[in-house]
Design a protein around this motif. Structure first.
Motif, short mmCIF file in Angstrom:
data_model
loop_
_atom_site.label_atom_id
_atom_site.label_comp_id
_atom_site.label_asym_id
_atom_site.label_seq_id
_atom_site.Cartn_x
_atom_site.Cartn_y
_atom_site.Cartn_z
N THR A 1 24.52 52.11 44.56
CA THR A 1 25.48 51.35 45.37
C THR A 1 26.03 50.16 44.60
O THR A 1 27.23 49.85 44.67
CB THR A 1 24.79 50.86 46.64
OG1 THR A 1 24.28 51.97 47.36
CG2 THR A 1 25.76 50.11 47.54
N THR B 1 29.89 49.42 43.69
CA THR B 1 30.55 48.15 44.02
C THR B 1 31.25 47.56 42.81
O THR B 1 32.37 47.01 42.89
CB THR B 1 29.51 47.16 44.56
OG1 THR B 1 28.88 47.74 45.70
CG2 THR B 1 30.16 45.86 44.98
N GLN C 1 35.18 46.70 42.53
CA GLN C 1 35.70 45.38 42.20
C GLN C 1 36.64 45.44 41.00
O GLN C 1 37.60 44.66 40.89
CB GLN C 1 34.54 44.42 41.91
CG GLN C 1 33.74 44.07 43.16
CD GLN C 1 32.55 43.20 42.83
OE1 GLN C 1 32.25 42.98 41.65
NE2 GLN C 1 31.87 42.73 43.85
#
Length: 868
Positions: free
Chosen positions: A612, A616, A620
């Motif tokens: 995860t 992420t 980003q």
């Protein structure tokens, strides 16, 4: 043939000492003797002691009545001293007003023989900087009139600021009275005792208000009245320093000086028979001192200034009295009793009862001759004993006659008929009698006929019993086999199996349970979880057991268990065990070790977290920056909410001041009306009392309001919740009285909250105003008392403030709308919504509401507060 008839005749003629008549007579005689002896013993021991205890209780109740009357006197004196103190605080610097008011206060009621004087004793410079000694003192003259004395203000003397009745009052709280020791006034030469009240202005000590009580007037209140049930005895009274307040020996020794105001030790020197009283009082004072000084508010080194002016033998007592006043310990002390072999007045054994006045720590000693206690008890015991003895003798005589006629003689006739074998005569007598004896004879004849049938069926019954016994033995063997089978199944299981009763005690465990836990079965059976496991695990197990008992259903739980291999995670399935009626009689549990599964689950969760995090980071990298439009909307919404909260806070102070000023204006208008009535009418005591009460009430409200508003100006950033709420309720008393609302405070004593007094005032005042406005509207009538309860709790650094009223309540639709607005923090308006925004922004707190239409409404505020 002749010999057989002689044998039958001899068998019927029973010797007199073996006859039933003689035996019953002996038994009745013994019973009569025992009843009479026990009655005499009961009357002259237990009942006599009971009557003596009753008479003693009546005498002690008379002593308690004396204390109640004396407490009424001391309460009036304390109220008078407090009123003088209020005059001093209110008219400080207005000497003429003070000199006009205080004499009239001292000369009120029926206190002319009791009050010797009183006045105000300011601190240096507090009633005029030019005067170090500026006392206002009045004392009675020879004409029983109060005259102003200026002797204490002389510069030649030591000054009243170092007096033993002045210095301790500095350490007393507002409204608390310091009762001095008995002493002789140096100017009036009167033996008196002084009640001192501290005066304060702006939380600063400015002096002392006093009322002096003449012991000559107080002594008359300790006379042994004819209203006492025993009408014989006398009363000794001691002040808090064990000096005489009453001298019952004054009339017996008219040629000697009075002992009023003298220490008890001097009375003991004069009358050594009373020495045990002094020893018991010393023990009582020591026990009281140990109780108070376990957690003192002031230690002796903190009271060094006042103790240095106190005699060495009185320092410990003064320290105890000061701390007892601050603690507010007024619990009713038990009555201490003792017996003396002789007494100076009666020259006979006496019973002494020592009672303590909790308000002043005075001691009332009730001395009663034992002869007066026993005389009435003996008279009552003799009357009751004579009556009971005659009644028992008459009853026993009547019982003997009727028993012999109705019971013994018929039985003798039945026995004679049975011995002679004359069943026909027995049946004839049975038919003639219709009472229990006749029924007994008929039953015997019938039983005789049935006896032969019973003998015949006895053999068949024995055979049936043998067969039933064999069947029971077979069933018992089968039950043992099934029990062994179940035990083998339980012990062969690799799961942990146990059974507990509803009290939490283990009644069954299998071998795997003992093996894993490393505990022998004998040590487990009958024990609770707290006896086997650490407290943390025992609490978890008990919590799960309560869930099963409440839900009445089987459930599974994951919990740690201590084993021989260390702490392991088990999946435990618990289920209720019921009897045939459906009642839970035990709890069963089966546990499976899932520690390895939990470890694999943790590894899988860690892998998911890592993946995860990587996702992420990729997201980003793809999202270069947020959209400008969305960012502006978020900032605009935050600024708008902040401005709303800021505007709501700015509106709080004007609203509060408007309410307080309107309340004060109404009160001042009422006082002005009373003042006009005093101007237009002749000044009488009723109008003067009404005006004084209104003025005192208004001063008290202003003082409470000043305490609330000025609390935040100090360096203290904590709030004593119970005192704060009492001040707030006192300040809002007119509003509450106008709406006929009773406010109850549910708060632990001396609960200190790490919150600014101003913030706490804003929160409580806004919530109270909201509840008064919406819960009790003026246009709606109520058929029940209006109540508003304020609850405060502070647990685990979270303040919980609860307001519950029994007003009109809120409809379900409106309640849902209001709860939605509080939860979502939208743009809705309203007092509770503004309070909720302020709580969330200022403290990170929350506000919730529950209500039922026409029943109640409850507001709950939760504020996380950090003690640091």
């Amino acid at each position: 043939m002749v010999d057989n008839e002689k044998d039958e005749a001899s068998s019927l003629n029973t010797q007199w000492k073996n006859s039933l008549t003689f035996k019953f007579t002996i038994v009745q005689f013994v019973v009569a003797v025992l009843i009479i002896a026990s009655s005499i013993w009961l009357i002259f021991s237990t009942e006599k002691k009971h009557h003596m205890d009753t008479q003693l209780s009546l005498s002690q109740n008379y002593g308690l009545a004396v204390i109640e009357q004396l407490q009424q006197v001391t309460s009036k004196i304390e109220t008078l001293a407090n009123t003088i103190g209020i005059v001093g605080e209110t008219y400080r610097g207005q000497d003429e007003v003070v000199k006009e008011l205080i004499p009239s206060l001292l000369d009120i009621g029926e206190r002319h023989q009791l009050i010797a004087g009183g006045g105000i004793w300011p601190e240096p410079g507090m009633f005029g900087r030019e005067k170090a000694r500026n006392s206002f003192f009045w004392a009675r003259d020879n004409h029983d009139e109060f005259q102003y004395l200026d002797s204490y203000n002389s510069a030649d003397g030591p000054g009243y600021h170092q007096a033993f009745w002045y210095l301790p009052a500095k350490y007393f709280q507002d409204g608390h009275t310091h009762w001095s020791k008995s002493y002789v006034d140096p100017f009036t030469k009167e033996v008196m005792i002084t009640a001192s009240i501290p005066m304060r202005a702006d939380h600063s000590f400015i002096g002392v208000a006093t009322v002096d009580i003449a012991l000559s007037g107080l002594d008359k209140r300790f006379e042994f009245s004819d209203q006492n049930p025993l009408s014989k005895g006398y009363i000794l009274a001691l002040d808090s320093y064990n000096k005489l307040l009453a001298d019952p020996f004054d009339e017996a020794n008219t040629d000697q000086a009075t002992m009023l105001g003298q220490p008890l030790t001097k009375l003991i020197q004069k009358y050594p028979q009373l020495a045990p009283i002094a020893e018991r009082i010393g023990a009582m004072d020591q026990a009281f001192s140990q109780q108070i000084m376990t957690s003192p508010a002031y230690r002796p080194e903190q009271l060094e200034k006042v103790l240095t002016q106190t005699p060495r033998d009185e320092r410990e007592r003064l320290t105890t009295l000061i701390n007892a006043s601050i603690k507010g310990s007024h619990s009713k002390a038990s009555i201490v009793t003792l017996e003396l072999d002789s007494d100076p007045l009666f020259n006979e054994p006496v019973l002494v009862s020592i009672l303590t006045m909790a308000q002043t720590q005075w001691k009332i000693i009730l001395v009663t001759p034992l002869s007066s206690l026993s005389q009435q008890a003996n008279a009552i015991a003799l009357k009751i004993g004579a009556f009971l003895l005659l009644a028992q003798l008459l009853a026993l005589l009547i019982l003997f006659v009727f028993q012999h006629k109705l019971f013994i003689r018929p039985i003798f006739q039945i026995v004679s008929a049975l011995q002679s074998g004359n069943l026909g005569r027995l049946e004839l007598d049975a038919n003639k009698r219709q009472d229990e004896v006749g029924q007994l004879a008929k039953a015997f004849i019938a039983r005789s006929n049935q006896l032969e049938i019973a003998y015949a069926s006895l053999d068949a019954s024995n055979l049936a019993l043998e067969q039933q016994l064999a069947m029971q033995q077979l069933a018992q063997q089968e039950l043992e086999n099934k029990k062994e089978l179940i035990n083998s199944l339980l012990n062969a299981s690799q799961n942990l199996i146990c059974i507990k009763d509803t009290q939490g005690c283990y009644s069954l465990v299998n071998d795997k349970f003992c093996e894993v836990m490393g505990i022998e079965r004998g040590r487990v059976i009958g024990m609770r979880d707290a006896d086997l496991y650490p407290p943390r695990i025992a609490e978890i197990i008990n919590h799960h057991d309560r869930i099963i008992l409440d839900s009445d259903q089987a459930q599974s739980f994951e919990q740690p268990m201590p084993t021989v291999h260390g702490e392991r995670i088990y999946l435990i399935t618990k289920y209720p065990i019921k009897d045939k009626d459906g009642n839970i009689i035990a709890l069963g549990a089966m546990a499976v070790d899932i520690s390895s599964l939990k470890a694999k689950q943790a590894e899988l969760e860690q892998t998911i977290k890592l993946q995860t995090a990587r996702n992420t980071e990729l997201k980003q990298a793809l999202d270069a920056k947020p959209q400008p439009k969305q960012q502006e909307d978020i900032e605009s919404q935050g600024i708008k909410q902040f401005k709303q909260i800021e505007l709501a806070q700015e509106a709080i102070l004007p609203q509060m001041l408007h309410q307080l000023l309107r309340q004060e204006l109404q009160a001042l208008e009422q006082i002005f009306i009373l003042l006009r009535q005093l101007d237009t009418n002749a000044i009488d005591e009723a109008h003067l009392d009404q005006f004084t009460e209104a003025l005192t009430t208004q001063i008290d409200i202003i003082r409470h309001g000043q305490s609330l508003i000025s609390a935040d100006l100090t360096d203290i950033r904590a709030t004593v919740a119970d005192r704060f709420l009492q001040d707030l309720v006192a300040m809002l008393a007119p509003q509450l009285a106008a709406r006929e609302v009773e406010v109850l405070i549910d708060c632990p004593h001396h609960l200190t909250l790490p919150i600014s007094p101003w913030h706490f005032l804003m929160l409580c005042h806004r919530l109270l105003s909201n509840s008064l406005q919406h819960a009790f509207p003026d246009e709606q009538a109520f058929n029940r008392p209006k109540r508003l309860t304020i609850g405060v709790r502070y647990l685990e650094e979270v303040l919980t403030l609860t307001l519950r009223d029994n007003g009109v309540g809120i409809s379900p639709a409106r309640l849902d709308k209001l709860s939605h607005a509080l939860a979502n923090q939208d743009d809705a308006r309203g007092s509770l919504i503004n309070i909720n925004r302020w709580l969330k922004t200022q403290f990170g707190g929350s506000l919730s509401i529950t209500s039922q239409s026409a029943q109640f409404t409850e507001l709950v505020c939760e504020l996380p507060l950090d003690k640091a």
